[in-house]
Motif scaffolding. Structure first.
Motif, mmCIF file in Angstrom:
data_model
loop_
_atom_site.group_PDB
_atom_site.id
_atom_site.type_symbol
_atom_site.label_atom_id
_atom_site.label_comp_id
_atom_site.label_asym_id
_atom_site.label_seq_id
_atom_site.Cartn_x
_atom_site.Cartn_y
_atom_site.Cartn_z
ATOM 1 N N TYR A 171 -0.960 -3.673 -1.535
ATOM 2 C CA TYR A 171 -1.187 -5.085 -1.231
ATOM 3 C C TYR A 171 -1.155 -5.333 0.271
ATOM 4 O O TYR A 171 -1.845 -6.223 0.779
ATOM 5 N N GLN B 273 -7.475 -3.403 0.423
ATOM 6 C CA GLN B 273 -6.731 -3.414 -0.840
ATOM 7 C C GLN B 273 -7.565 -2.854 -1.989
ATOM 8 O O GLN B 273 -8.722 -3.230 -2.163
ATOM 9 N N ARG C 291 -5.473 -6.725 -5.339
ATOM 10 C CA ARG C 291 -6.127 -7.920 -4.794
ATOM 11 C C ARG C 291 -5.689 -9.147 -5.597
ATOM 12 O O ARG C 291 -6.263 -9.466 -6.633
#
Length: 213
Positions: free
Chosen positions: A108, A113, A118
């Motif tokens: 994260y 990502q 996400r």
């Protein structure tokens, strides 16, 4: 998102903050219920400002109070992590079944990502707009009594929100260095949550400056 015309009130649905339960409890009292698709149900402030606010203000009056709930950032990520471990996502790119919580939070914090990490940012979701549109009452997810009391007083109804979309319980361990990285990268989220006071009062962050061309 719920719109209450008589009370001049809009309730935004921040993901993973119990919004589905409150929607189920309050939908019969709302003038407008935006329950789908997720992009509209969970419309952030910028989307509310662009698409919903002009219509709402035209028909129910200018400057409705905008209410939202924010969850402690680590706990919020834990809820996403548990939710994405469910069997329905097995083998999907969004599944967290094969990663630890440490790996999830570390992903994260990356600039690129992976799909499973996400999940956006609460601070970005709640970011005030340059025209002054903002959340006027922000409650902490941990203060359910305060949030429920505010809604009951404002709407004149008794609320006993059902339990909806609860992620299964799971012990979550986050190493100190990963948490420190998270707090650095998402300092705005932690600062916003820490600034929430009683009755939904909070420190209003300044809108993001325009991009440098």
């Amino acid at each position: 998102m719920l719109v209450f015309s008589r009370q001049n009130l809009v309730l935004l649905s921040v993901p993973k903050t119990g919004s589905t339960a409150y929607e189920a409890a309050l939908a019969p009292h709302a003038a407008m219920v935006i329950g789908a698709p997720p992009e509209l149900k969970h419309a952030p402030v910028f989307r509310y400002n662009r698409f919903f606010r002009p219509m709402i203000e035209r028909f129910i009056g200018e400057g409705p109070d905008v209410v939202a709930v924010m969850r402690e950032p680590v706990d919020w990520l834990g809820s996403w992590y548990r939710y994405r471990r469910r069997d329905a996502l097995a083998g999907h790119a969004n599944s967290t079944a094969e990663v630890s919580f440490d790996e999830f939070v570390s992903a994260y914090c990356r600039g690129d990502q992976p799909p499973f990490a996400r999940v956006g940012s609460q601070a970005k979701f709640l970011e005030p707009q340059r025209n002054g549109t903002r959340v006027t009452h922000l409650f902490s997810y941990e203060d359910q009594a305060g949030f429920r009391g505010f809604l009951e007083r404002r709407l004149g109804v008794s609320i006993g929100p059902p339990s909806c979309n609860r992620s299964p319980p799971l012990s979550l361990d986050l190493s100190a260095h990963i948490e420190a990285r998270l707090r650095r990268k998402y300092a705005a989220d932690f600062a916003l949550h820490d600034g929430i006071g009683p009755d939904g009062r909070y420190e209003v962050p300044a809108p993001s400056p325009p991009p440098v061309s």
